[in-house]
Design a protein around this motif. Structure first.
Motif, PDB file in Angstrom:
ATOM      1  N   ALA A  86       0.833  -1.197   0.000  1.00 20.73           N
ATOM      2  CA  ALA A  86       0.000   0.000   0.000  1.00 20.73           C
ATOM      3  C   ALA A  86       0.867   1.245   0.000  1.00 20.73           C
ATOM      4  O   ALA A  86       0.586   2.216  -0.713  1.00 20.73           O
ATOM      5  CB  ALA A  86      -0.917  -0.015   1.218  1.00 20.73           C
TER       6      ALA A  86
ATOM      7  N   THR B 215       2.431  -6.818  -5.589  1.00 21.37           N
ATOM      8  CA  THR B 215       2.888  -7.831  -4.641  1.00 21.37           C
ATOM      9  C   THR B 215       3.944  -8.683  -5.337  1.00 21.37           C
ATOM     10  O   THR B 215       4.129  -8.599  -6.551  1.00 21.37           O
ATOM     11  CB  THR B 215       1.742  -8.745  -4.187  1.00 21.37           C
ATOM     12  OG1 THR B 215       1.278  -9.458  -5.326  1.00 21.37           O
ATOM     13  CG2 THR B 215       0.611  -7.953  -3.584  1.00 21.37           C
ATOM     14  N   GLU B 218       2.528 -10.812  -8.086  1.00 20.48           N
ATOM     15  CA  GLU B 218       2.158 -10.006  -9.256  1.00 20.48           C
ATOM     16  C   GLU B 218       3.389  -9.584 -10.034  1.00 20.48           C
ATOM     17  O   GLU B 218       3.411  -9.611 -11.266  1.00 20.48           O
ATOM     18  CB  GLU B 218       1.369  -8.768  -8.803  1.00 20.48           C
ATOM     19  CG  GLU B 218      -0.035  -9.108  -8.344  1.00 20.48           C
ATOM     20  CD  GLU B 218      -0.656  -8.017  -7.495  1.00 20.48           C
ATOM     21  OE1 GLU B 218      -1.833  -8.140  -7.148  1.00 20.48           O
ATOM     22  OE2 GLU B 218       0.048  -7.040  -7.146  1.00 20.48           O
TER      23      GLU B 218
ATOM     24  N   HIS C  12      -7.058   4.360   7.926  1.00 25.64           N
ATOM     25  CA  HIS C  12      -5.890   5.217   7.763  1.00 25.64           C
ATOM     26  C   HIS C  12      -5.608   5.361   6.268  1.00 25.64           C
ATOM     27  O   HIS C  12      -6.122   4.590   5.456  1.00 25.64           O
ATOM     28  CB  HIS C  12      -4.689   4.681   8.537  1.00 25.64           C
ATOM     29  CG  HIS C  12      -4.228   3.326   8.100  1.00 25.64           C
ATOM     30  ND1 HIS C  12      -3.570   3.108   6.931  1.00 25.64           N
ATOM     31  CD2 HIS C  12      -4.333   2.123   8.711  1.00 25.64           C
ATOM     32  CE1 HIS C  12      -3.282   1.831   6.833  1.00 25.64           C
ATOM     33  NE2 HIS C  12      -3.746   1.203   7.896  1.00 25.64           N
ATOM     34  N   PRO C  13      -4.764   6.332   5.900  1.00 23.69           N
ATOM     35  CA  PRO C  13      -4.614   6.630   4.468  1.00 23.69           C
ATOM     36  C   PRO C  13      -3.977   5.501   3.673  1.00 23.69           C
ATOM     37  O   PRO C  13      -4.000   5.538   2.451  1.00 23.69           O
ATOM     38  CB  PRO C  13      -3.736   7.886   4.457  1.00 23.69           C
ATOM     39  CG  PRO C  13      -3.131   7.969   5.803  1.00 23.69           C
ATOM     40  CD  PRO C  13      -4.057   7.293   6.735  1.00 23.69           C
ATOM     41  N   PHE C  14      -3.379   4.528   4.355  1.00 22.58           N
ATOM     42  CA  PHE C  14      -2.706   3.480   3.594  1.00 22.58           C
ATOM     43  C   PHE C  14      -3.520   2.200   3.517  1.00 22.58           C
ATOM     44  O   PHE C  14      -2.981   1.096   3.506  1.00 22.58           O
ATOM     45  CB  PHE C  14      -1.321   3.209   4.182  1.00 22.58           C
ATOM     46  CG  PHE C  14      -0.399   4.355   3.930  1.00 22.58           C
ATOM     47  CD1 PHE C  14       0.182   4.507   2.685  1.00 22.58           C
ATOM     48  CD2 PHE C  14      -0.165   5.308   4.904  1.00 22.58           C
ATOM     49  CE1 PHE C  14       1.009   5.587   2.424  1.00 22.58           C
ATOM     50  CE2 PHE C  14       0.656   6.387   4.652  1.00 22.58           C
ATOM     51  CZ  PHE C  14       1.248   6.529   3.406  1.00 22.58           C
ATOM     52  N   GLU C  15      -4.827   2.374   3.505  1.00 24.55           N
ATOM     53  CA  GLU C  15      -5.670   1.207   3.237  1.00 24.55           C
ATOM     54  C   GLU C  15      -6.108   1.286   1.798  1.00 24.55           C
ATOM     55  O   GLU C  15      -6.682   2.279   1.370  1.00 24.55           O
ATOM     56  CB  GLU C  15      -6.877   1.221   4.163  1.00 24.55           C
ATOM     57  CG  GLU C  15      -6.547   0.519   5.444  1.00 24.55           C
ATOM     58  CD  GLU C  15      -7.753   0.423   6.331  1.00 24.55           C
ATOM     59  OE1 GLU C  15      -8.812   0.952   5.957  1.00 24.55           O
ATOM     60  OE2 GLU C  15      -7.614  -0.189   7.396  1.00 24.55           O
ATOM     61  N   ILE C  16      -5.815   0.242   1.010  1.00 25.53           N
ATOM     62  CA  ILE C  16      -6.236   0.298  -0.387  1.00 25.53           C
ATOM     63  C   ILE C  16      -7.110  -0.893  -0.705  1.00 25.53           C
ATOM     64  O   ILE C  16      -7.058  -1.915  -0.029  1.00 25.53           O
ATOM     65  CB  ILE C  16      -5.032   0.377  -1.361  1.00 25.53           C
ATOM     66  CG1 ILE C  16      -4.098  -0.805  -1.176  1.00 25.53           C
ATOM     67  CG2 ILE C  16      -4.296   1.675  -1.173  1.00 25.53           C
ATOM     68  CD1 ILE C  16      -2.992  -0.825  -2.198  1.00 25.53           C
ATOM     69  N   ARG C  17      -7.885  -0.703  -1.747  1.00 28.11           N
ATOM     70  CA  ARG C  17      -8.875  -1.717  -2.126  1.00 28.11           C
ATOM     71  C   ARG C  17      -8.201  -3.040  -2.477  1.00 28.11           C
ATOM     72  O   ARG C  17      -7.126  -3.071  -3.048  1.00 28.11           O
ATOM     73  CB  ARG C  17      -9.662  -1.226  -3.345  1.00 28.11           C
ATOM     74  CG  ARG C  17     -10.872  -0.386  -2.980  1.00 28.11           C
ATOM     75  CD  ARG C  17     -11.418   0.259  -4.245  1.00 28.11           C
ATOM     76  NE  ARG C  17     -11.675  -0.728  -5.287  1.00 28.11           N
ATOM     77  CZ  ARG C  17     -11.775  -0.418  -6.592  1.00 28.11           C
ATOM     78  NH1 ARG C  17     -11.617   0.808  -6.974  1.00 28.11           N
ATOM     79  NH2 ARG C  17     -12.030  -1.363  -7.467  1.00 28.11           N
ATOM     80  N   GLN C  18      -8.867  -4.118  -2.157  1.00 25.53           N
ATOM     81  CA  GLN C  18      -8.475  -5.462  -2.603  1.00 25.53           C
ATOM     82  C   GLN C  18      -7.096  -5.889  -2.125  1.00 25.53           C
ATOM     83  O   GLN C  18      -6.574  -6.908  -2.559  1.00 25.53           O
ATOM     84  CB  GLN C  18      -8.463  -5.548  -4.140  1.00 25.53           C
ATOM     85  CG  GLN C  18      -9.804  -5.314  -4.749  1.00 25.53           C
ATOM     86  CD  GLN C  18      -9.694  -5.236  -6.263  1.00 25.53           C
ATOM     87  OE1 GLN C  18      -8.605  -5.089  -6.809  1.00 25.53           O
ATOM     88  NE2 GLN C  18     -10.817  -5.352  -6.934  1.00 25.53           N
ATOM     89  N   LEU C  19      -6.501  -5.096  -1.216  1.00 24.95           N
ATOM     90  CA  LEU C  19      -5.125  -5.432  -0.838  1.00 24.95           C
ATOM     91  C   LEU C  19      -5.054  -6.795  -0.179  1.00 24.95           C
ATOM     92  O   LEU C  19      -4.162  -7.604  -0.443  1.00 24.95           O
ATOM     93  CB  LEU C  19      -4.576  -4.365   0.098  1.00 24.95           C
ATOM     94  CG  LEU C  19      -3.135  -4.617   0.523  1.00 24.95           C
ATOM     95  CD1 LEU C  19      -2.242  -4.678  -0.702  1.00 24.95           C
ATOM     96  CD2 LEU C  19      -2.653  -3.548   1.468  1.00 24.95           C
ATOM     97  N   ARG C  22      -5.159  -9.666  -2.597  1.00 31.07           N
ATOM     98  CA  ARG C  22      -3.925  -9.717  -3.386  1.00 31.07           C
ATOM     99  C   ARG C  22      -2.773 -10.260  -2.560  1.00 31.07           C
ATOM    100  O   ARG C  22      -1.959 -11.048  -3.046  1.00 31.07           O
ATOM    101  CB  ARG C  22      -3.587  -8.326  -3.923  1.00 31.07           C
ATOM    102  CG  ARG C  22      -4.463  -7.916  -5.096  1.00 31.07           C
ATOM    103  CD  ARG C  22      -4.263  -6.453  -5.425  1.00 31.07           C
ATOM    104  NE  ARG C  22      -2.866  -6.142  -5.673  1.00 31.07           N
ATOM    105  CZ  ARG C  22      -2.327  -4.936  -5.515  1.00 31.07           C
ATOM    106  NH1 ARG C  22      -3.079  -3.935  -5.102  1.00 31.07           N
ATOM    107  NH2 ARG C  22      -1.067  -4.733  -5.759  1.00 31.07           N
ATOM    108  N   SER C  23      -2.722  -9.857  -1.295  1.00 27.51           N
ATOM    109  CA  SER C  23      -1.646 -10.354  -0.446  1.00 27.51           C
ATOM    110  C   SER C  23      -1.781 -11.855  -0.229  1.00 27.51           C
ATOM    111  O   SER C  23      -0.791 -12.593  -0.251  1.00 27.51           O
ATOM    112  CB  SER C  23      -1.657  -9.646   0.898  1.00 27.51           C
ATOM    113  OG  SER C  23      -1.600  -8.277   0.713  1.00 27.51           O
TER     114      SER C  23
END
Ligand SMILES: Nc1ncnc2c1ncn2[C@@H]1O[C@H](COP(=O)(O)OP(=O)(O)O)[C@@H](O)[C@H]1O
Ligand SMILES: [Mg+2]
Lengths: 259, 327, 399
Positions: A86, B215, B218, C12-19, C22-23
């Motif tokens: 992120a 990641t 990816e 918080h600002p470092f939350e992104i979609r679908q993370l 993906r992880s």
């Protein structure tokens, strides 16, 4: 001038080789939004290392240890609940040498946004590619040959492509590590123009070895010496009234060298 | 074939004359001269081997096609060397058998081989890689006759028992067991070369991809593997070429019956097995059956040569792209 | 309402979609690759343990103690009658066949009637080892009785190491195949080592025209990719039919394998020569040496470990190769050890192939034992290669 603080570095220390070699000593500095902050200093003083702390690229280096905080928009990016993926999505990076992927110009830009699910193929995607290329004033040159390999462009165009690739993700901060050191003067000028344009939308931190460049485009300049932040002030102050003796010497030397 | 021979002789002659003339100008000792002649002679001999191989096979192949239709050989669907009931030399069932076995082998070897290479070059620590890679390469050093024995004695009964419990008929000699074992043998060939080419993908691609918030998986899928694709294709083609030419495993585990079938649970003969079969009976080199073996050998020679050439082409493209020349 | 809000993760600002997904995918991918390589490595383990499991028992052989009546009639006309009718099926026919020879060597045996330890038949051997066999229940009962009387013994299988092939599995040994392999690969190395090394030296140190070397390189690369079986066709067509080398001989086998291993030696020698730093050559020239002196005195000694490693690996290749030998008659039944390179010979790998196609369980056991020996040879050769290589790299550090 806008004085909102975008990011602040708090007591940052960095070691390589499993703590055997300390490179950065207790760095504290604030990065202001929509400004270009230039990091200067002799080669090997730790500028690139500090820059890599901002998007946690140091974690890819074996034996590298970082202690301290970098707070971006009120959140420490080294917190446990922040993923480095992120961080890197929100904080883009442009490297010293132009390094487009061995893909088409279009794919170079569209690839990461697609993976992130920001755009699907089609009109949205085309628009994103066009917009990104326009912001680095590359669109007019390459719009006819988007399917050609990114590596077929000239060095300066490649570097602008790399910037376009980074901003296609709409990051908050853009990191640049000596982005023009491998380029000729004309290309350098193009990139500098692009940077000045880009700071309207992004906060830019760049490392540069070229003091004239820092003077031309940076709003603030930080001078490093052997891992210490010696002096940090607006560009004007640093270049006209440097406070520390080491800064004075460095700037004098560099100017003589280049002039 | 004569033109090739003449060209060979002319080249050898020209080289010898060239050095003879050069020697008269240089004033060197006799020993040195004779050593250089010996070096040249061995080089010429080494180069001649491929040509001799081609010539000797081609000689009998042309003899075979003097009396048999080449069209039927490449399109006929019946192969039977039994002279009493009218021999038929249609090689399609043999080509088919070869393809089926090779296909099974590649289905086993490609995913396992490439995934292992990804592990070795992307995830393993240097120490683990140093241990795993040579260990895996032992697999390709095991003699094929050992694989054949393993396929026939250990894998085939399992395959038969398993398909019987599913209610499917399976022959004891079957394409599946030999194909699977051949795949195991080919894994290290693919892993080794793929690992080399993935390792040769410049690191800045990885850093760039990660800096764009990809990641690790990816990054591998969308940046590293496409960049290494030419090299991986070359590795797979080498594996295919190895599978087509493999003899012992099929001989011991896939049977000798030319079979127009795609069912991997049936026995089927391959090109190589039929070549061996042709020499197991009489030793008369001029019989139709042995001549047909040379024709099959020639076909095999052409197939593998083509695959190898294409594979080299892909490797060259990979090298060109990354100026990597250690392959 | 309040409660629900508290359960929500802190934004918080470092939350992104679908993370998250993906992880997870990335993590799974990594584990998939780890599993795959362990799967691949497990084949090696399965192989070795499977062959060990099948083959170790072959190193012991059953002997049986039965009364033997050595009459004149038995020695001259029918040795079978020396054994009691009940036991005839239980002892090795090989022993029975050898009886007259034995009496000839030790004449005191004639007209004796005593209990002797005799090599058992292969079916008895398999029964004692608890493997499947074709003995009748009557025979089994006899054996069980003998066993209860301690008249059955498992001894080290010396025959396996001292005899050649035999139609009677209990009497079949591996020695002639081992000898045949030694002779064959000797011929192989005599052919491929000098030619290969000299070719490589010429290409690497002397040949100047880069286009010619490139063509040669492609040629050698193609040669390396030719399926081994085609070398069998070559051996048959050229060595046997044109030159007239005897079929099935170590000579023809060695020549054929020699051509097959040639590219391996050329490529490894070239790599070894190339890894010698150019500074060594320049230093040689600076001392006023000419090219031959420089290559012979300075370059070759440094390249030698690499050349040796490559040659040993090609040797291992030659030892393990079977298919070309099938075409030049090296699978014929050869009970006697060869003494000349022109004698009919079998080799280890070919012997494994012949035994593997036999129906009797005892042959399967012997096949596995033979494979163990073959693999042992491979391991030793590779270990030597690795040792040379590690010494080489040590030496290189001093440079
Ligand atoms: N991966 C690494 N491992 C060990 N030391 C490193 C590594 N990267 C950089 N260094 C050392 O850290 C110091 C600072 O490097 P760097 O941040 O690249 O300096 P700059 O960019 O200011 O020239 C240098 O002395 C360099 O040798
Ligand atoms: Mg730097």
């Amino acid at each position: 001038m806008n004085n909102r603080i975008k990011a602040s570095v708090r007591d940052l220390n960095l070691w390589y080789d499993e703590g055997a070699k300390q490179i950065l000593y207790s760095i504290d500095m604030d990065i202001y939004a929509h400004q270009v902050t230039a990091l200067i200093g002799a080669s090997g003083c730790g500028k690139s290392s500090l820059l890599r702390c901002f998007n946690r690229m140091n974690e890819l280096i074996n034996g590298c240890k970082v202690r301290g905080e970098i707070v971006v928009d009120g959140k420490n990016i080294y917190d446990k609940d922040v993923s480095e993926v992120a961080v890197r999505t929100k904080i883009g990076m442009v490297f010293q040498k132009p390094n487009p992927f061995p893909k088409s110009i279009y794919d170079n830009i569209a690839h990461a946004p697609k993976i992130h699910g920001r755009v699907k193929r089609g009109l949205m995607c085309d628009k994103l590619v066009e917009e990104s290329l326009r912001r680095v004033s590359l669109w007019e040159d390459v719009k006819e040959k988007l399917k050609e390999m990114g590596t077929s462009l000239s060095g300066g165009e490649q570097q602008r492509l790399c910037i376009a690739r980074a901003i296609a993700l709409k990051p908050d901060i853009l990191l640049m590590d000596e982005p023009t050191s491998a380029l000729d003067p004309i290309s350098t000028q193009h990139i500098e123009e692009a940077i000045v344009e880009l700071k309207k939308s992004y906060t830019i931190i760049m490392v540069t070895h070229n003091l004239q460049q820092a003077k031309r485009i940076a709003d603030r300049v930080a001078f490093f010496h052997k891992g210490d932040l010696i002096e940090y002030n607006t560009s004007h102050e640093i270049f006209t009234h440097p406070q520390d003796k080491r800064t004075q010497e460095f700037i004098k030397d560099k100017y003589n060298q280049n002039g | 074939m004569d033109t090739v021979n003449i060209v060979m002789i002319v080249i050898i002659f020209a080289v010898l004359v060239y050095y003879w003339k050069k020697d008269r100008i240089d004033n060197r000792s006799k020993i040195e001269k004779s050593i250089e002649y010996m070096l040249i002679l061995s080089a010429v001999l080494s180069i001649a081997v491929l040509s001799i191989l081609e010539q000797s096979i081609l000689f009998y192949t042309s003899k075979f096609f003097d009396t048999h239709s080449m069209w039927y050989f490449f399109t006929g669907t019946q192969w039977s060397a039994d002279a009493l009931n009218g021999a038929k030399f249609g090689a399609v069932p043999l080509f088919l058998g070869t393809m089926v076995v090779a296909l099974i082998a590649m289905i086993v070897a490609v995913p396992i081989g490439v995934m292992s290479a990804i592990y070795l070059s992307e995830f393993a620590t240097a120490r683990k890689r140093e241990i795993y890679k040579p260990t895996l390469e032992i697999l390709s050093g095991i003699p094929t006759v050992v694989y054949g024995f393993f396929a026939a004695v250990t894998i085939a009964p399992v395959v038969v028992a398993f398909s019987n419990t599913l209610g499917i008929e399976a022959s004891h000699s079957n394409a599946l067991s030999s194909g699977v074992v051949m795949g195991i043998m080919i894994i290290p060939i693919i892993t080794s070369l793929s690992d080399d080419v993935i390792g040769a993908v410049p690191n800045h691609y990885r850093n760039t991809a990660l800096s764009l918030g990809l990641t690790q998986a990816e990054m591998i899928r969308f940046v590293v593997l496409p960049a290494a694709s030419h090299g991986i294709i070359a590795a797979v083609l080498l594996g295919v070429s190895r599978a087509l030419g493999e003899t012992m495993i099929v001989l011991m585990a896939a049977g000798m019956r030319p079979n127009m079938s795609l069912n991997p649970l049936e026995d089927m003969a391959t090109i190589t097995v039929t070549i061996v079969d042709a020499f197991s009976g009489d030793h008369d080199v001029t019989s139709d059956e042995t001549l047909s073996a040379f024709a099959l050998g020639f076909a095999l020679f052409v197939f593998t040569l083509m695959l190898n050439t294409v594979s080299i082409f892909f490797i060259r493209r990979f090298q060109k792209r990354y100026q990597y020349s250690n392959l | 309402m309040k409660k629900r809000r508290r359960r929500l993760p802190t934004k918080h600002p470092f939350e992104i979609r679908q993370l998250k997904s993906r992880s997870v995918k990335s993590y799974l991918f990594k584990w998939l690759s780890i599993l795959t390589i362990f799967f691949a490595l497990s084949f090696l383990f399965i192989f070795v343990s499977n062959v060990l499991y099948r083959g170790v028992s072959a190193f012991n052989q059953t002997y049986i103690q039965v009364p033997v009546d050595i009459t004149q009639y038995a020695v001259t006309t029918n040795p079978r009658v020396a054994i009691q009718r009940d036991h005839r099926k239980l002892v090795s026919r090989a022993w029975v066949r050898n009886l007259p020879q034995m009496v000839k060597e030790t004449p005191t045996l004639l007209n004796t009637r005593e209990e002797m330890w005799i090599l058992a038949d292969d079916e008895v051997d398999q029964y004692i080892k608890g493997k499947s066999n074709k003995l009748t229940s009557k025979d089994r009962a006899i054996i069980d009785k003998l066993k209860a009387q301690n008249k059955i013994d498992l001894r080290f299988n010396i025959i396996f190491f001292t005899q050649g092939d035999s139609k009677m599995p209990e009497y079949a040994g591996f020695l002639s195949a081992i000898k045949g392999t030694v002779m064959t690969v000797f011929v192989t190395m005599m052919v491929s080592f000098p030619i290969g090394v000299m070719t490589a030296i010429y290409l690497e140190e002397f040949a100047q025209d880069s286009r010619v070397t490139q063509i040669i390189e492609i040629n050698i690369n193609n040669l390396a990719s030719v399926p081994p079986i085609l070398f069998g066709l070559l051996g048959l067509a050229v060595f046997i039919n044109v030159i007239g080398v005897p079929r099935s001989s170590a000579l023809v086998g060695g020549l054929t394998l020699g051509l097959m291993t040639l590219p391996i030696i050329i490529v490894s020698t070239r790599t070894a020569l190339r890894s010698v730093p150019n500074a060594i050559r320049e230093a040689g020239f600076a001392l006023g040496l000419n090219k031959f002196q420089m290559v012979w005195g300075n370059v070759l000694p440094l390249a030698m470990p690499g050349i040796m490693t490559g040659s040993i690996i090609s040797l291992a290749h030659a030892i393990g190769e079977t298919s070309p030998l099938l075409l030049i008659g090296m699978i014929t039944f050869i009970p006697d050890s060869p003494s000349l390179v022109t004698d009919a010979t079998t080799v280890m790998s070919a012997q494994i192939y012949t035994w593997a196609s036999m129906p009797q369980g005892a042959y399967i056991e012997r096949t596995s034992a033979a494979i163990l020996i073959l693999l042992g040879v491979m391991v030793i050769l590779n270990m030597i290669a690795i040792m040379i290589r590690s010494r080489f790299s040590k030496r290189y550090n001093y440079e």
